[in-house]
Design an enzyme around this catalytic site. Structure first.
Site: not given
Ligand code: NAD
Length: 368
Positions: A145, A196, A229, A253, A257
């Protein structure tokens, strides 16, 4: 009983339901001052749309400096349709971004707790989520970001290219990993670090640096590495396997959520954003419910104040070192839910629907 030294809390109610839920937080602080001989001094200031209306800017310098001078800042919510047409740089939410950036709040803590009394609010089966208690630690100021270069540029054949850069340094990784390990020490001593590393070099570095810090300073913590994942899948398959989940800005993030939604209602979820501890032991911090200003229900006295009240509980625990008081408050929330009191958002058959104010009063009555 001796009084704890004067502790400064800044309340920023903001917009929409923000003032309604922060009012209940204020009542609880006043209760602690009166009945537990604590000595919180608190001030209330404008932020977001309310500040735009009064001062033409989302946060004034005066309020910003007060936030620097406080031991904990508790925010309601910023934004709403009234200010939707302002240009991006003038929107109410800019105040929040400014606070996060200037206070250097690099660690975002989001607990995902599924209260056994509200297990039916989750979309998952009760046995999967009942008693769930996870803490997600998300890096907040680095990664994709913020990485450079970034932008959209024209390329050949009339096409355009969008670029964002994902990068982390050793110190950025170890700073956030330390937060996760220290939290785990107060919980079940277990950290799952997600990246990852199968496809990203920054993920390989993340894994190595987290492991190096554990080996050096946190030998007793159980550390697992998991591909992000896979973590997303495991959160749905068997979320109770987790204690503390550590992730970078992007994966954190999404995972936070996802974990939040395991619990059912937005009105129950608190959060904390923390900076570094200074040499006096003071930590910069901002506590806020995960939900927004909920304009659809604002002014009706029906919003659920529990997320804001649990944000106060996090402030007591992480900024004010008042674990006992935080546990007392958490227990009071549980007792009220045990009694079957529910605000509209978590109402179900056979329970008693109460207003925002009633919920706050009921929680206070259980503190006694
Ligand atoms: P929202 O979280 O405000 O509301 C989503 C839905 O959840 C609504 O139906 C709302 O009524 C309900 N809800 C939220 N909190 C609740 C509570 N405590 N009790 C009962 N029901 C609750 O999200 P949104 O509608 O997407 O955003 C509304 C405004 O809030 C926007 O301007 C947005 O930019 C802003 N926002 C601010 C923050 C923040 O200040 N941190 C976070 C998210 C959204």
């Amino acid at each position: 009983m001796t009084k704890a030294k004067n502790r400064k809390i800044l309340l920023l109610p903001g917009d929409g339901i923000g003032p309604e839920v922060v009012k209940e937080v204020k009542k609880i602080i006043e209760w602690f001052n009166k009945n537990k001989s604590l000595d919180f001094s608190f001030e209330e200031e404008l932020i977001g749309g309310a500040s735009i209306d009064a001062n033409k800017i989302p946060i004034t310098d005066e309020v910003f400096y007060k936030s620097l001078d406080s031991e904990a800042v508790i925010l309601g919510a910023c934004g709403g349709p009234k200010w939707d047409n302002l240009e991006f740089s003038k929107k109410p939410e800019r105040a929040l971004l400014k606070l996060r950036k200037e206070l250097k709040l690099f660690a975002n803590l989001r607990p995902a707790i599924c209260f056994k009394q509200l297990v039916d609010s989750s979309t998952l089966k009760p046995e999967i989520v009942s008693g769930l208690d996870i803490m997600i630690v998300r890096e907040l100021t680095g990664g994709i970001y913020f990485g450079e270069p970034r932008g959209i540029e024209p390329i050949e054949n009339n096409e355009r290219k969008g670029v964002n850069t994902h990068s982390y340094t050793t110190s950025e990784i170890q700073r956030i990993a330390k937060v996760a390990f220290d939290l785990a020490k107060k919980r079940k001593n277990k950290v799952t670090s997600c990246e990852k590393s199968n496809v990203m070099e920054a993920g390989v570095l993340w894994r190595e640096e987290v492991q190096a810090l554990k080996d050096k300073e946190y030998k007793k913590i159980e550390l697992n590495h998991m591909l992000a994942d896979n973590c997303a899948m495991q959160l749905l398959r068997n979320p109770k396997q987790f204690d503390v989940i550590l992730a970078d800005n992007l994966f954190g993030d999404m995972l936070s959520d996802e974990a939040a939604m395991l619990t059912g209602s937005l009105g129950l979820l608190p959060s904390a954003s923390l900076g570094s501890r200074d040499k006096n032991g003071k930590i910069r911090s901002l506590y806020e419910p995960v939900h927004g200003s909920a304009p659809d229900i604002a002014g009706k006295n029906i919003a659920n104040p529990i997320a804001a009240i649990l944000s106060l509980s996090m402030a007591l625990k992480y900024s004010l070192d008042l674990d006992k008081e935080a546990n007392l408050l958490d227990a009071a929330v549980q007792k009220v839910l045990d009694d079957g009191l529910r605000t509209k958002d978590i109402m179900s058959k056979g329970k008693k629907e109460v207003t925002t104010t009633d919920m706050g009063d009921a929680i206070i009555s259980k503190l006694k």
